[in-house]
Design an enzyme around this catalytic site. Structure first.
Site, mmCIF file in Angstrom:
data_model
loop_
_atom_site.group_PDB
_atom_site.id
_atom_site.type_symbol
_atom_site.label_atom_id
_atom_site.label_comp_id
_atom_site.label_asym_id
_atom_site.label_seq_id
_atom_site.Cartn_x
_atom_site.Cartn_y
_atom_site.Cartn_z
ATOM 1 N N SER A 143 36.757 38.078 41.883
ATOM 2 C CA SER A 143 37.188 39.255 42.223
ATOM 3 C C SER A 143 37.299 40.354 40.937
ATOM 4 C CB SER A 143 38.380 39.271 43.075
ATOM 5 O OG SER A 143 39.108 40.462 43.235
ATOM 6 N N TYR A 168 47.010 36.717 43.891
ATOM 7 C CA TYR A 168 45.471 36.633 44.384
ATOM 8 C C TYR A 168 44.604 36.775 42.935
ATOM 9 C CZ TYR A 168 40.893 38.424 45.958
ATOM 10 O OH TYR A 168 39.703 38.588 46.196
#
Length: 211
Positions: A143, A168
């Protein structure tokens, strides 16, 4: 023709990728747990478009698409170690694209354990299964969140990414380190994709922007 496992096929990117691979003639097994992080109806609509029209999809049961003989789907959690090991041992995948993960920055403040279960425990299960079943290449979703507090623009894959600011992002940075270790120790080719904004139509061709 390759036999390819694509995880996260009820999600946007996985849906488009799996259908593209099927159209070019590869044998694809899609995997997704179909959790309720966002509206599950969107996920079932994607599966229905791909030929999986069952109203109820049983856990850990391989089903065949009604549209494509070379496309199967299984509802499965990445953190289910025994089921993942059995799937890999049975199917003998040539390649794996792991797009399944617990996504979202804000949600990691509310339910941090979901990120450990899916993104850490689930990812080590994928790595171990690839290692022990002669998978030729593992691609996986990282990501753009890993860039965290970096201020230099534009970002570069050579930038230091030691300052994630969400669990995350930390889980995705961990995935990159884990994959690097397995490549070094066991010769498993891995490719991580740091996705930025991904958008496109619900069906048909998606436009994917990656760094």
């Amino acid at each position: 023709m390759k036999k390819i496992l694509v995880t996260g096929t009820a999600g946007f990117i996985g849906f488009h990728l799996a259908n593209r691979l099927v159209e070019r003639g590869d044998e694809v097994i899609g995997l997704d747990i179909i959790n309720d992080y966002y509206d599950t109806q969107l996920k079932y609509d994607r599966l229905k478009y791909a030929g999986f029209a069952q109203e109820k999809i049983d856990y850990n049961t391989l089903i065949c698409s009604e549209k494509h003989a070379n496309y199967h789907f299984i509802k499965l959690a990445l953190e289910d170690r025994e089921a993942i090991e059995a799937l890999f041992a049975r199917e003998k995948f040539d390649m794996v694209c792991n797009l399944a993960a617990q996504a979202g920055v804000r949600y990691s403040l509310v339910n941090p354990r979901a990120y450990i279960d899916s993104n850490i425990v689930g990812f080590i299960n994928i790595l171990e299964a690839c290692r022990h079943n002669d998978v030729k290449h593992l691609a996986y979703a990282s990501s753009s969140s890993v860039y965290g507090l970096n201020e230099k623009m534009p970002f570069s894959t050579s930038d230091n990414v030691d300052h994630p600011i969400s669990l995350y992002a930390a889980s995705k940075k961990s995935n990159e380190l884990m994959a690097h270790t397995y490549s070094h120790l066991f010769g498993l080719p891995t490719t991580g994709l740091r996705f930025f904004t991904v958008y496109g139509p619900g069906v048909g061709h998606a436009l994917v922007l990656v760094h």
